[in-house]
Every structure is written in C-alpha cells, then in structure tokens.
Design a protein around this motif. Sequence first.
Motif, PDB file in Angstrom:
ATOM      1  N   ASP A 333      29.531  18.052  29.539  1.00 44.49           N
ATOM      2  CA  ASP A 333      29.852  19.172  29.190  1.00 44.49           C
ATOM      3  C   ASP A 333      29.579  20.080  30.532  1.00 44.49           C
ATOM      4  O   ASP A 333      29.296  21.763  29.700  1.00 44.49           O
ATOM      5  N   LEU A 334      29.244  19.866  31.843  1.00 43.37           N
ATOM      6  CA  LEU A 334      28.782  21.030  32.665  1.00 43.37           C
ATOM      7  C   LEU A 334      29.908  21.538  33.472  1.00 43.37           C
ATOM      8  O   LEU A 334      31.349  21.212  33.364  1.00 43.37           O
ATOM      9  N   ARG A 335      29.790  23.540  33.470  1.00 43.77           N
ATOM     10  CA  ARG A 335      30.513  23.522  33.822  1.00 43.77           C
ATOM     11  C   ARG A 335      30.248  25.014  35.538  1.00 43.77           C
ATOM     12  O   ARG A 335      29.120  25.194  34.459  1.00 43.77           O
ATOM     13  N   ILE A 336      30.549  25.536  35.866  1.00 46.24           N
ATOM     14  CA  ILE A 336      30.319  26.371  36.998  1.00 46.24           C
ATOM     15  C   ILE A 336      30.874  27.877  36.411  1.00 46.24           C
ATOM     16  O   ILE A 336      31.923  27.718  36.601  1.00 46.24           O
ATOM     17  N   VAL A 337      30.003  29.220  36.425  1.00 47.10           N
ATOM     18  CA  VAL A 337      30.576  29.962  36.955  1.00 47.10           C
ATOM     19  C   VAL A 337      30.326  31.111  37.561  1.00 47.10           C
ATOM     20  O   VAL A 337      29.058  31.142  37.691  1.00 47.10           O
ATOM     21  N   TYR A 338      31.451  31.293  38.286  1.00 49.76           N
ATOM     22  CA  TYR A 338      30.648  31.834  40.108  1.00 49.76           C
ATOM     23  C   TYR A 338      30.656  33.224  39.277  1.00 49.76           C
ATOM     24  O   TYR A 338      31.093  34.373  39.387  1.00 49.76           O
ATOM     25  N   GLY A 339      29.513  33.931  40.286  1.00 55.44           N
ATOM     26  CA  GLY A 339      29.035  35.395  40.022  1.00 55.44           C
ATOM     27  C   GLY A 339      28.532  36.190  42.105  1.00 55.44           C
ATOM     28  O   GLY A 339      28.413  35.043  42.664  1.00 55.44           O
ATOM     29  N   ILE A 340      28.446  36.840  41.511  1.00 54.67           N
ATOM     30  CA  ILE A 340      28.684  37.874  42.793  1.00 54.67           C
ATOM     31  C   ILE A 340      27.252  37.824  43.280  1.00 54.67           C
ATOM     32  O   ILE A 340      26.662  37.587  44.396  1.00 54.67           O
ATOM     33  N   THR A 341      25.825  37.602  42.517  1.00 53.35           N
ATOM     34  CA  THR A 341      24.299  37.905  42.910  1.00 53.35           C
ATOM     35  C   THR A 341      24.171  35.981  42.001  1.00 53.35           C
ATOM     36  O   THR A 341      22.806  36.089  42.853  1.00 53.35           O
ATOM     37  N   HIS A 342      24.541  36.081  41.668  1.00 50.19           N
ATOM     38  CA  HIS A 342      24.096  34.633  40.970  1.00 50.19           C
ATOM     39  C   HIS A 342      24.889  33.934  40.636  1.00 50.19           C
ATOM     40  O   HIS A 342      26.515  34.082  40.151  1.00 50.19           O
ATOM     41  N   THR A 343      25.179  32.326  40.291  1.00 43.64           N
ATOM     42  CA  THR A 343      25.697  31.147  39.331  1.00 43.64           C
ATOM     43  C   THR A 343      24.938  30.946  38.721  1.00 43.64           C
ATOM     44  O   THR A 343      24.427  30.133  38.475  1.00 43.64           O
TER      45      THR A 343
END
Length: 392
Positions: A333-343
């Motif tokens: 169940d891996l997913r990625i949530v991208y952010g400005i300073t970190h992911t």
Amino acid sequence: MTKLLIKRFIKDYENTQNSDVRTAYGKFSSIVGIVCNAILFISKLIVGTLSASVSITADAVNNLSDASSSIISLLGFKLASRPADEEHPYGHGRYEYLSGLMVAVLIMVIGVELFKSSLDKVLHPSAVEFSWVTVGVLAFSILLKTWMALFNTKTGKMINSNTLIATAADSRNDVITTGAVLVAAILSHFVGFELDGWMGLGVAVFILYSGFGLVKDTLDPMLGKAPEDEQVEEIRQKILSYPGVLGTHDLMVHDYGPGRQFASVHVEMAAEGDAMKNHDVIDNIERDFMNDEGLHMIVHFDPISTKDNTVNDLRIWIGEKVKEIDERLTIHDLRIVYGITHTNVIFDCVVPHNMDMTDKEVKKAINDMVKEKYPTYYCVITIDKSYAAMPH
C-alpha cells in the motif's frame, strides 16, 4: 473393514464437507469406541481381579475412561452440529475442540493414576497370577485397539477432526500399554522377576507425554493458531489467478470449528482500472472461495498506481531494502504525497511477531535508509503484524 462400515452406516459418506455428514462420522466413531471399550473393560477387569495384577486392572480402568471419552466425543459432535443463532453467529463448531481437549485431559488423568498405582506396586510388590487366558485377553485387546487406532485415524483425516485424531492417538497408546502389560506378564512368569509395577511406570510416563502433546494440539485452534503454510500458499495462488490482481496481503483466517473458517484479505488492483470491473472480480473471489473451499472470505480492495513510474520504482526499491533489516519484512500500500519542503512516502510494513527490534526501531531503520538516498522523503509507516505468512 473401515470403509465397509462407513458405507453401511453413513449416508452420503463421500460428502465430508457437509456438516451433517461430519456429525454422522463423529457419532458413528464415538459409538464404535463406546462398544469396543466396554467389551475390553469388562474382560480385563475380570482377568485383572482374578490374577491380582495392578497393570491389567489399570488397563481395564483405562478402557473405561476411553468409553467415557467416546461419550464426551459423541456429545461434542452433537453440540458442534447445532446451527448458528443470534448469540453464536459463527456456529457451535468449537464444541468439537472442547470435547477433544477433555479427551486429552482424561488421558493425562489416567496416566497420573496409573503412575501412582504402579509406583505402589514397585514399593510393595506382590505375586501376579499367570494364565494363558490372561494372555489371550490381552492379545485380543491389542488387535482390537490397533484396528480402532487405524479406524479413528482414517475417519479423523477424512473429516479433519482433531477429536478423532486424539481418540486414535489414545487407541495407539492403549496398544503400547497393553503390549507392555502382556510382555511384563510373560517375562514375570518365565524369568521369575516381578515386572508388573515397573512396566506400569514406563507406560504411565508414555501416556503422560502423549497426553501433553494432545492437550497442545487441541488447544491450538481455540487459541487462534496461524493457518498452515500450505493453506496460505493455496489461498495466495488462487487469488493471484484472477484477472487484474497484482498482489495480496494481510490474510487473516479465523477458525470457529472444522468446516467453519472465516477469512479476510487485501487484494491489490490497478487504481486506474474500472471500479465496477474490479468490484466484480472481488465478488467472484469471495463467491468462489465459499463454493470451492467452504471458506467465508471478505476481500478488501487496495488500489495500486501502475502508471506512476516513481511510485512503482520506489515500491520495489524499499521492498528490497527492508529485507536488509530482516528477510521477513514486507511492505504494501505504498503511495506518495508530494510537498514543497518534503515528500511523504506512506506505506504499511509487515513485521513478524518474534522480531528482535521494536516497532519504533523498525520505523527508524527504514526511514534512515530512505533518507540516505532521498533526503527530502519522509516515511509514514504503519506497522502490521503477520497473522499469516503471505509473501507478495
């Protein structure tokens, strides 16, 4: 002979998945046990009393307890066959396990009593009257108990009954017990050294050891024993055979008695696929397990992104790296949530129960490995416990 009796007294005997047929097997086996053990009890009690042999008398009492065990088994199968109700929605199948446990406990009680009486005979030896009638009765008992052991083993395997397997083991113990008594009687007569008490002690120790193993075997399913590896692999391979299934994990199997198993599992399918088609596949999986194996299966759908190469590559990389910590670790169940300073990298990690590291230490070790290659990535990890060894 066993097959002939089964055909004669059990209707639709080949349909062992049917609860009524299972109950018929259990009842018939119990009645056979009651009749055979009653015959042996009476004959050995007479011989043991006339010959003043503590080991033969103890063996007679052992057969009486076996008859009582068969009565308990008969009651257990009858109670286990009761249908589900509002208070017991999963049925009453565990009554069969309880009856098996009671049989195992009775075996241990007999072992203790035999040990005490045999020890007393060793400390206060007395002559044993020898006769060929005694030899004949004991030899007959060995033959009958051997057949009973084979009979209960076969029927126990046919309907997957721990109670009947325990009864078969008890009959096997009786063969050894009576054989030892017979050897002691013959040697004592021809050698002149009284072996009655000593042989009884050896038999008692064997019965206690066997009884302990039977108690463990009957307790395991009631305490929630993990499913066998063969069953887990069969479930896994069957699920993976359906179209669109990419992987499976988080299998749980709950045992509410023979023929009354409930399971839940997570199935990975493409997030980009048609929701209605995926749902139809899941329905087919649940229905087929019920029809083919009698397994009540609940399937949870896990959507997996198949078109995002970053997610796919990271899933494979982390899946391989966690095995450097422990070969048994797996992720899903891996997913990625991208952010400005970190992911944020969000996933579950399956950890075995006997892991040397704490959950916190496992999370830190994985996080450190990921940060070493991806400094702006932060792992949000949910620790799962392994309820069944299901690689994916």
